[in-house]
Design a protein around this motif. Structure first.
Motif, PDB file in Angstrom:
ATOM      1  N   GLY A 108       0.795  -1.225   0.000  1.00 23.45           N
ATOM      2  CA  GLY A 108       0.000   0.000   0.000  1.00 23.45           C
ATOM      3  C   GLY A 108       0.826   1.273   0.000  1.00 23.45           C
ATOM      4  N   ASP A 128       2.032   3.803  -3.688  1.00 24.39           N
ATOM      5  CA  ASP A 128       0.802   4.361  -4.236  1.00 24.39           C
ATOM      6  C   ASP A 128       0.959   5.044  -5.584  1.00 24.39           C
ATOM      7  N   ASP A 172      -4.593  -3.379   2.252  1.00 26.90           N
ATOM      8  CA  ASP A 172      -3.817  -2.203   1.848  1.00 26.90           C
ATOM      9  C   ASP A 172      -3.714  -2.075   0.333  1.00 26.90           C
ATOM     10  N   LYS A 179      -5.106   1.041  -1.352  1.00 32.47           N
ATOM     11  CA  LYS A 179      -4.450   2.349  -1.371  1.00 32.47           C
ATOM     12  C   LYS A 179      -3.853   2.676  -2.735  1.00 32.47           C
ATOM     13  N   LEU A 180      -3.886   1.712  -3.642  1.00 41.92           N
ATOM     14  CA  LEU A 180      -3.253   1.903  -4.947  1.00 41.92           C
ATOM     15  C   LEU A 180      -4.265   2.509  -5.922  1.00 41.92           C
ATOM     16  N   LYS A 181      -4.468   3.802  -5.794  1.00 43.00           N
ATOM     17  CA  LYS A 181      -5.500   4.489  -6.576  1.00 43.00           C
ATOM     18  C   LYS A 181      -5.140   4.623  -8.054  1.00 43.00           C
ATOM     19  N   GLU A 191     -11.616  -3.506   0.334  1.00 47.50           N
ATOM     20  CA  GLU A 191     -10.797  -2.358  -0.094  1.00 47.50           C
ATOM     21  C   GLU A 191     -10.400  -2.448  -1.561  1.00 47.50           C
ATOM     22  N   THR A 221     -11.704   0.079  -3.916  1.00 45.23           N
ATOM     23  CA  THR A 221     -11.239   1.467  -3.917  1.00 45.23           C
ATOM     24  C   THR A 221     -10.066   1.679  -4.875  1.00 45.23           C
ATOM     25  N   CYS A 222      -9.667   0.645  -5.589  1.00 44.64           N
ATOM     26  CA  CYS A 222      -8.647   0.795  -6.647  1.00 44.64           C
ATOM     27  C   CYS A 222      -9.356   1.333  -7.879  1.00 44.64           C
TER      28      CYS A 222
END
Length: 300
Positions: free
Chosen positions: A178, A181, A200, A203-205, A225, A228-229
């Motif tokens: 994570g 990023d 985590d 967290k890699l948007k 999660e 959220t990528c």
């Protein structure tokens, strides 16, 4: 010229890194390096000694500069102290201590953050060793030059691509993933990775491609999660040992165009690849809130 108070080099065609040697100009009160192609140059005219010296101290705080400076300072002290009982002096540092002004910038240009990835380097190393790889295998003899490490691509000082497929990796994927990023592609297919996919990963948007296929011991529920990528376009999870229901958060992956889920231990069996984008998005609509059980047509 240590006593120089003004330095104006604006609007030229200078390139490369601002020389670390500028940090020695302790009397400098005005500095302009704008409108060049210099890395780490101040964007505007610095018109006070306080601002100029704060900027120059920033150059000195470069992690590679600190290490190099410390080694040179210690070597100089030992060269001056002499004595037959003194331990041997590192010949490389002796060379640098003798020709410090000429070589410092040359060394630092090689150890530039663009290649060293000071933000990502530690996390990248932890991810590799957690997966069961050895540090020497990753570095390949290139020290801290992350841009030349095994399967790693660097852009603008960040790690953007990791291709560690078919490496015989048998460990777990660390939550340190994570930290990376800036990552856009992560390819770990055809290994023997164990454990769970860490939350985590969300967290890699900037991640557009994630391939974990053919890791038969990669297990557990998919973390919510993962939804959220938000930049994900391709997600390959087939031939693993994932379990449970698909998290409804996956419905948020509006850019996803390719998805493989077959040959896992999910509650439902998804027998084929979802592609192109419209077909994939139609499927994701069935697992989001308010889907009303429309998922049935997609599994057997």
């Amino acid at each position: 010229e240590p006593g120089r108070e003004r330095l104006f080099l604006l609007d030229n065609q200078f390139s490369g890194r601002v020389p670390f040697a500028l940090s020695k100009l302790g009397a400098l009160q005005q500095l302009s390096l704008a409108d060049n192609d210099l890395k780490m140059a101040p964007a505007s005219f610095l018109n006070s000694k306080r601002d100029v010296q704060a900027y120059l101290r920033g150059l000195e705080r470069h992690p590679a500069a600190r290490e190099l400076n410390n080694g040179i300072a210690v070597t100089k002290m030992r060269l001056e102290g002499g004595g037959e009982t003194a331990p041997p002096i590192n010949p490389f540092l002796e060379f640098l201590a003798t020709y410090e002004d000429t070589l410092t910038d040359l060394i630092l240009s090689y150890l530039d953050p663009e290649h060293c990835c000071s933000k990502d380097r530690s996390a990248l190393l932890k991810c590799w060793t957690s997966l069961g790889g050895t540090e020497d295998t990753l570095r390949r003899g290139f020290g801290d030059d992350v841009s030349r490490w095994k399967g790693v691509e660097v852009k603008d000082g960040r790690v953007v691509d990791i291709s560690w497929h078919e490496q015989g990796l048998t460990g777990t994927l660390s939550a340190e993933i994570g930290v990376l990023d800036g990552l856009e592609r992560l390819d770990l297919h055809d290994n023997e990775i164990t454990g769970h996919l860490p939350g985590d990963i969300g967290k890699l948007k900037k991640l557009t491609w994630l391939c974990l296929s053919n890791n038969a011991r990669l297990e557990g529920d998919l973390p919510p999660e993962l939804g959220t990528c938000v930049s994900l376009q391709s997600l390959f999870l087939n031939n693993c040992a994932f379990t449970g229901e698909l998290p409804g958060s996956l419905a948020k992956l509006s850019e996803l165009s390719t998805l493989t889920l077959f040959d896992n231990n999910f509650v439902h069996n998804y027998p084929y690849q979802f592609s192109p984008k419209q077909a994939t998005q139609n499927f994701l609509d069935t697992i989001g809130p308010g889907s009303n059980g429309a998922l049935a047509e997609y599994f057997i």
